[in-house]
Write a protein that holds these residues in place. Structure first.
Motif: not given
Length: 148
Positions: A16-24, A116-120, A124-130
């Motif tokens: 959750e924190a990773l996703a919110l950070r990536a969105f921000a 979508v598989r969550k990148p570890v 990579e997560f940042l790119a996926a969120a974008r």
């Protein structure tokens, strides 16, 4: 026009924190509503229990749905979303760490719009969120009103 809400259905606080950070970091400033189990996600979507006062017509722009959830599984959440006239056209992206072929097949069979598989790693997560944000929040067209 109401703001485009993202419903993030995620029980893992780190993800959750990773996703919110990536969105921000990607300047995705949409309101993110977090449901920490499948039951809470359904309560939000159908304006029940803690979300009873919420207008059920105000659906999120996209649902990011984990599969391995407590109370109600992600696949069951998807099944209930597709079974209801009010939510059956709602874009649902399965965002999970599961690599099980059966989960992919069942997710699409139940009407997932994407898997979508969550990148570890964070980059990579940042790119996926974008990419998710660009596509589902800016490019994708959804019906103005759900039937029903």
């Amino acid at each position: 026009m109401s703001p485009k809400v993202i419903l993030l259905v995620e029980d893992n606080p780190d993800d959750e924190a990773l996703a919110l950070r990536a969105f921000a970091k990607n300047n995705i400033r949409n309101e993110v509503v977090v449901a920490r189990d499948g039951s809470e996600a359904l309560d939000y979507l159908f304006a029940r229990k803690a979300y009873q006062g919420r207008d059920p017509a105000g659906l999120p722009q996209v649902v990011l749905l984990d599969l391995n959830l407590p109370k109600v599984s992600g696949l069951e959440v998807l099944r209930q979303i597709r079974a209801d006239e009010r939510t059956r056209l709602l874009p649902v992206v399965i965002l999970t760490s599961s690599k099980e072929e059966q989960d992919i097949v069942e997710g699409y069979s139940l009407g997932a719009n994407s898997y979508v598989r969550k990148p570890v790693n964070f980059d990579e997560f940042l790119a996926a969120a974008r990419q998710l944000g660009l596509y589902w929040l800016l490019l994708n067209e959804t019906p103005q009103r759900q039937p029903g």
